[in-house]
Design a protein around this motif. Structure first.
Motif, PDB file in Angstrom:
ATOM      1  N   LEU A  85      13.312  49.257  76.426  1.00  0.00           N
ATOM      2  CA  LEU A  85      14.521  49.898  76.945  1.00  0.00           C
ATOM      3  C   LEU A  85      15.714  49.643  76.027  1.00  0.00           C
ATOM      4  O   LEU A  85      16.587  50.509  75.888  1.00  0.00           O
ATOM      5  N   ASP A  86      15.769  48.483  75.397  1.00  0.00           N
ATOM      6  CA  ASP A  86      16.815  48.228  74.402  1.00  0.00           C
ATOM      7  C   ASP A  86      16.685  49.207  73.241  1.00  0.00           C
ATOM      8  O   ASP A  86      17.680  49.793  72.787  1.00  0.00           O
ATOM      9  N   ARG A  87      15.462  49.378  72.765  1.00  0.00           N
ATOM     10  CA  ARG A  87      15.234  50.316  71.663  1.00  0.00           C
ATOM     11  C   ARG A  87      15.605  51.738  72.075  1.00  0.00           C
ATOM     12  O   ARG A  87      16.183  52.494  71.280  1.00  0.00           O
ATOM     13  N   ALA A  88      15.268  52.100  73.326  1.00  0.00           N
ATOM     14  CA  ALA A  88      15.580  53.450  73.789  1.00  0.00           C
ATOM     15  C   ALA A  88      17.086  53.681  73.839  1.00  0.00           C
ATOM     16  O   ALA A  88      17.578  54.745  73.430  1.00  0.00           O
ATOM     17  N   MET A  89      17.829  52.701  74.327  1.00  0.00           N
ATOM     18  CA  MET A  89      19.287  52.858  74.403  1.00  0.00           C
ATOM     19  C   MET A  89      19.895  52.921  73.008  1.00  0.00           C
ATOM     20  O   MET A  89      20.802  53.729  72.747  1.00  0.00           O
ATOM     21  N   LEU A  90      19.410  52.090  72.099  1.00  0.00           N
ATOM     22  CA  LEU A  90      19.930  52.120  70.733  1.00  0.00           C
ATOM     23  C   LEU A  90      19.574  53.425  70.029  1.00  0.00           C
ATOM     24  O   LEU A  90      20.373  53.957  69.251  1.00  0.00           O
ATOM     25  N   THR A  91      18.393  53.953  70.303  1.00  0.00           N
ATOM     26  CA  THR A  91      17.995  55.224  69.698  1.00  0.00           C
ATOM     27  C   THR A  91      18.862  56.362  70.230  1.00  0.00           C
ATOM     28  O   THR A  91      19.315  57.237  69.465  1.00  0.00           O
TER      29      THR A  91
END
Length: 209
Positions: free
Chosen positions: A30-36
């Motif tokens: 979810l961190d990666r998704a938000m950063l993406t």
């Protein structure tokens, strides 16, 4: 707790902290998704700053996505660890309470678990600094522990430190950003991943008006 205590504490644990976060985002989808999502929406006419970058795991992720990025941290030890992690990355010593950047220089700011060390009366100043260095339409993505608890550490990685960790209410962060000239664009909440501290996490995406 003042900025000197924060700087000295992170200098003390910089090497151990950096080693422990080598693959930090790999286990946090979810961190990666938000950063993406942040990287896809941030204006393309300026750089992005990873504020409170630590060993630059967020800056490196954004760099890998092709986002022009620089890192800022109050701890020289963390800045050295970030430079070692990715030679050539623009990483500087600097405080979010007095960002070493020109007005409107940035297109975006990522602040992952850096607001959590600020005293309540310091947070409006940080939000105002975010607004100052962001151009209109620029984005800020903040991640933090959600709640009202304050945890204190006197020891970390078996080394002496003095750090307060403030959990923040998402509605308070949103209100503070709004007062500084931001409009909330998205909010995400999640529970802890395995191995993380047992706190709920919040992610706020806001746009500079």
């Amino acid at each position: 707790m003042d900025s000197t205590s924060i700087r000295n504490s992170y200098d003390t644990v910089a090497d151990e902290y950096a080693q422990g976060l080598t693959a930090d985002l790999a286990s946090k989808p979810l961190d990666r998704a938000m950063l993406t999502a942040f990287a896809e929406q941030v204006p393309k006419d300026g750089p992005v700053a990873d504020v409170g970058c630590g060993p630059a795991q967020v800056a490196c992720f954004l760099d890998d996505l092709g986002v022009p990025v620089l890192g800022l941290d109050v701890s020289p030890g963390m800045v050295a660890a970030a430079r070692q992690r990715r030679p050539g990355l623009d990483v500087r010593v600097g405080s979010m309470l007095d960002l070493p950047l020109a007005d409107g220089e940035l297109a975006g700011i990522a602040a992952f678990y850096s607001l959590i060390h600020l005293q309540p009366d310091e947070r409006p100043r940080a939000y105002a600094e975010f607004a100052r260095v962001l151009r209109p339409g620029g984005l800020v993505l903040a991640a933090f522990h959600a709640g009202e608890e304050v945890r204190h550490r006197d020891s970390w990685f078996d080394r002496p430190v003095s750090l307060d960790f403030f959990a923040l209410r998402p509605e308070d962060v949103a209100a503070g950003l709004a007062d500084a000239g931001f409009a909330l664009a998205a909010t995400l909440m999640r529970g802890p991943y395995p191995g993380e501290a047992d706190t709920e996490r919040a992610y706020l995406l806001a746009r500079r008006l």
